[in-house]
Scaffold this motif. Structure first.
Motif, short mmCIF file in Angstrom:
data_model
loop_
_atom_site.label_atom_id
_atom_site.label_comp_id
_atom_site.label_asym_id
_atom_site.label_seq_id
_atom_site.Cartn_x
_atom_site.Cartn_y
_atom_site.Cartn_z
N ALA A 148 17.21 18.75 1.38
CA ALA A 148 16.37 19.04 0.21
C ALA A 148 16.08 20.54 0.12
O ALA A 148 16.14 21.13 -0.95
N ALA A 149 15.81 21.15 1.29
CA ALA A 149 15.48 22.58 1.31
C ALA A 149 16.65 23.42 0.81
O ALA A 149 16.47 24.45 0.16
N GLY A 150 17.87 22.97 1.11
CA GLY A 150 19.04 23.78 0.76
C GLY A 150 19.61 23.48 -0.60
O GLY A 150 20.38 24.27 -1.14
N TYR A 151 19.23 22.35 -1.19
CA TYR A 151 19.83 21.98 -2.46
C TYR A 151 19.10 22.67 -3.61
O TYR A 151 17.88 22.58 -3.71
N MET A 152 19.82 23.34 -4.44
CA MET A 152 19.26 24.09 -5.57
C MET A 152 18.11 24.99 -5.14
O MET A 152 17.10 25.09 -5.82
N ARG A 153 18.23 25.57 -3.99
CA ARG A 153 17.22 26.46 -3.39
C ARG A 153 15.90 25.76 -3.10
O ARG A 153 14.85 26.39 -3.07
N GLY A 154 15.95 24.47 -2.94
CA GLY A 154 14.74 23.77 -2.51
C GLY A 154 14.26 22.75 -3.50
O GLY A 154 13.63 23.10 -4.50
N MET A 155 14.59 21.49 -3.25
CA MET A 155 14.03 20.43 -4.11
C MET A 155 12.93 19.70 -3.34
O MET A 155 12.76 19.88 -2.14
N ARG A 156 12.18 18.92 -4.05
CA ARG A 156 11.05 18.23 -3.41
C ARG A 156 11.54 17.10 -2.53
O ARG A 156 12.59 16.51 -2.79
N TYR A 157 10.78 16.79 -1.49
CA TYR A 157 11.09 15.60 -0.71
C TYR A 157 9.81 14.96 -0.19
O TYR A 157 8.79 15.62 -0.01
N ILE A 158 9.90 13.66 -0.01
CA ILE A 158 8.78 12.86 0.51
C ILE A 158 9.26 12.18 1.78
O ILE A 158 10.39 11.69 1.84
N VAL B 239 13.18 14.26 -6.65
CA VAL B 239 12.64 14.17 -5.30
C VAL B 239 13.55 13.35 -4.40
O VAL B 239 14.14 12.35 -4.83
N LEU B 240 13.70 13.83 -3.16
CA LEU B 240 14.42 13.04 -2.16
C LEU B 240 13.38 12.28 -1.35
O LEU B 240 12.33 12.81 -1.01
N LEU B 241 13.72 11.04 -1.03
CA LEU B 241 12.84 10.23 -0.19
C LEU B 241 13.56 10.04 1.14
O LEU B 241 14.62 9.41 1.19
N ALA B 242 12.99 10.62 2.21
CA ALA B 242 13.61 10.50 3.54
C ALA B 242 13.00 9.28 4.22
O ALA B 242 11.83 9.28 4.60
N PHE B 243 13.81 8.23 4.35
CA PHE B 243 13.34 6.91 4.79
C PHE B 243 14.02 6.59 6.12
O PHE B 243 15.16 6.15 6.15
N GLY B 244 13.32 6.89 7.22
CA GLY B 244 13.92 6.63 8.53
C GLY B 244 13.16 7.34 9.62
O GLY B 244 12.00 7.73 9.46
N GLY B 245 13.82 7.53 10.76
CA GLY B 245 13.20 8.20 11.89
C GLY B 245 13.34 9.71 11.78
O GLY B 245 13.68 10.26 10.72
N GLY B 246 13.09 10.38 12.90
CA GLY B 246 13.13 11.84 12.91
C GLY B 246 14.48 12.40 12.49
O GLY B 246 14.54 13.49 11.92
N VAL B 247 15.54 11.65 12.75
CA VAL B 247 16.87 12.14 12.38
C VAL B 247 17.00 12.25 10.86
O VAL B 247 17.40 13.29 10.33
N GLU C 219 0.85 -1.21 0.00
CA GLU C 219 0.00 0.00 0.00
C GLU C 219 0.88 1.25 0.00
O GLU C 219 0.60 2.24 -0.69
N ALA C 220 1.94 1.21 0.81
CA ALA C 220 2.84 2.37 0.89
C ALA C 220 3.47 2.63 -0.47
O ALA C 220 3.60 3.78 -0.90
N LEU C 221 3.84 1.55 -1.17
CA LEU C 221 4.48 1.71 -2.48
C LEU C 221 3.54 2.37 -3.49
O LEU C 221 3.97 3.20 -4.29
N LEU C 222 2.25 2.02 -3.41
CA LEU C 222 1.29 2.64 -4.33
C LEU C 222 1.23 4.15 -4.10
O LEU C 222 1.22 4.95 -5.03
N ARG C 223 1.20 4.52 -2.82
CA ARG C 223 1.17 5.95 -2.48
C ARG C 223 2.44 6.65 -2.95
O ARG C 223 2.40 7.77 -3.49
N LEU C 224 3.57 5.99 -2.72
CA LEU C 224 4.84 6.58 -3.13
C LEU C 224 4.89 6.77 -4.65
O LEU C 224 5.33 7.81 -5.15
N ASN C 225 4.42 5.77 -5.36
CA ASN C 225 4.43 5.83 -6.81
C ASN C 225 3.68 7.07 -7.31
O ASN C 225 4.15 7.80 -8.19
N ASP C 226 2.51 7.34 -6.71
CA ASP C 226 1.73 8.52 -7.09
C ASP C 226 2.50 9.81 -6.78
O ASP C 226 2.47 10.77 -7.56
N LEU C 227 3.13 9.84 -5.62
CA LEU C 227 3.81 11.07 -5.22
C LEU C 227 5.06 11.33 -6.06
O LEU C 227 5.40 12.47 -6.36
#
Ligand code: NAD
Ligand code: ZN
Length: 398
Positions: free
Chosen positions: A142-152, A125-133, A50-58
């Motif tokens: 992501a915010a600092g790279y090229m003045r802000g790239m997308r992240y999920i 897009v960057l995918l942040a896969f982990g805990g709060g760290v 289910e998570a993969l389906l959501r990721l695919n859309d994003l």
């Protein structure tokens, strides 16, 4: 008046027509304006497919850079990469060492070098896969790279799913203070897959519960009742209870953030427990006391100060302490996993106050769902509350 016509079309070149006029002679100050409205979905799923389906859309047809930590990579990396591969998504992967001490400027810089050496651009897009760290640092990179790239965000801890993944408040730590270097940048989407929590140890489930109890206390008596009723099921990692817990946290936090995205005023209640938690993490070297544990103690200290002011009823104070204790969170110094030097804690708190121009904001609860944000807490009040929590603070600051 200037007219601006922007014509867009998939096959046509973008044409921009402008006729901006020169400003008048009055030399009136020009007002810079910017306004933007970010909206993004927060999905809660129970399985990886289910998570993969959501990721695919994003993700759409963007390239993906995946940031994770060493522990998450070894537990869940392969299954995720295989699932993404089935969807035709083959990310570039960066792995940071696991642990709060690595939420650092050094690691962030390494990630920027990795991005600069790779193929990802601003629309990717960057995918942040982990805990709060990973989320705090990955989002900030992501915010600092090229003045802000997308992240999920694909959070894998309870803290990540109920709190860090939502709201776009990003940072890395500094030896002087927690989260000292950071900014705001909202994600493209969040997918919280609760089955990831099955491999999380109970200490980190408790830490996540601290952030949910925080939300319940500041904003939702209803959520409080739910946590009181389902605490044992949550600790036993019942997936249905976790799904409800995570989904409600997302809804509550999203509402609070919508009111005040950049934390000018009302969003500050989300910092409940944190005015003390952050210095506590700093003086213990970002590790022995994990974030949720520090927040639990910070909430007790603020509740004690509120009770001492006559703001919070004694029985509500006891109810808060009882729930924290019931889920196994520390409510006094003896229950913390590391010794705390009270004077160092006060000094670190003072440092944060000075760094913020002399105002340290405290969130004092008056009742469930009713809080006061104040900056007039005195040294004496803080010392009394710390002492009531068993933290030795006899010496005065020189
Ligand atoms: N930005 C925000 O709004 C916000 C909100 C809350 C917390 N935070 C930040 O989040 C951080 C704490 O987050 P955290 O508690 O998730 O810490 P963390 O990211 O360090 O994760 C905790 C530990 O669990 C491991 N782990 C992660 N997923 C796992 C899984 N599924 N199974 C087993 N182990 C797993 C990690 O490798 C790590 O060792 C702090 O830096 C805090 O400041 C930010
Ligand atoms: Zn927190």
């Amino acid at each position: 008046m200037a007219t601006v016509t922007i014509q867009t079309g998939s096959a046509q070149p973008l044409r921009v027509r402008d006729a901006l006029e020169m400003p008048g002679d009055d030399r009136a100050p020009v007002q810079g304006r910017s306004s933007r409205s970010d909206a993004y979905p927060i999905h809660v799923t129970r399985t990886l497919p289910e998570a993969l389906l959501r990721l695919n859309d994003l993700i759409g047809d963007a390239r993906v850079g995946l940031i994770t930590d060493s522990a998450v990579e070894s537990l869940h990396g392969r299954a995720l990469l295989e699932g993404l591969d089935d969807l035709g998504i083959r990310p570039d992967v960066a792995v940071v060492p696991s642990g709060e001490v690595h939420k650092s400027l050094d690691e962030a810089v390494r990630l920027w070098h990795w991005l600069a050496a790779g193929p990802l651009g601003r629309r990717d897009v960057l995918l942040a896969f982990g805990g709060g760290v990973v989320i705090d640092m990955g989002g900030w990179v992501a915010a600092g790279y090229m003045r802000g790239m997308r992240y999920i965000n694909l959070p894998t801890t309870l803290v990540g799913q109920v709190d860090a993944g939502i709201g776009g408040k990003l940072a890395v730590n500094h030896g002087e203070a927690k989260n000292l270097i950071g900014g705001f940048h909202q994600p493209t989407g969040v997918v919280s897959n609760v089955s990831y929590l099955e491999t999380l140890d109970v200490r980190h489930i408790r830490a996540g519960l601290a952030e949910t109890i925080k939300k319940a206390l500041i904003a939702s008596p209803d959520y409080w009742t739910f946590i009181e009723a389902r605490a044992e099921a949550i600790l036993a990692k019942d997936l249905e209870a976790l799904e409800q817990l995570v989904a409600a946290a997302g809804a509550i936090k999203a509402t609070l953030i919508e009111r005040d995205p950049y934390e000018y005023d009302s969003r500050r209640t989300l910092g409940f427990g944190h005015a003390l938690a952050h210095p506590l993490e700093t003086i213990t070297g970002y590790g022995p006391i994990i974030h949720g544990e520090a927040v639990a103690l910070g909430m007790v200290v603020e509740c004690r100060m509120a009770a001492a002011r006559g703001l919070l009823a004694q029985d509500t104070l006891e109810r808060v302490i009882a729930l924290l204790a019931r889920v196994g969170l520390p409510t006094c110094a003896a229950e913390l996993p590391a010794a705390v030097d009270g004077d160092a804690l006060i000094a670190a708190t003072e440092k944060v106050r000075l760094a913020r121009g002399g105002h340290l904001r405290w969130v004092l609860p008056a009742a469930l769902g009713d809080t006061l944000i104040v900056d007039d807490v005195t040294d004496r009040e803080l010392r009394a509350a710390l002492r009531a929590c068993g933290i030795d603070v006899r010496r005065q600051l020189s």
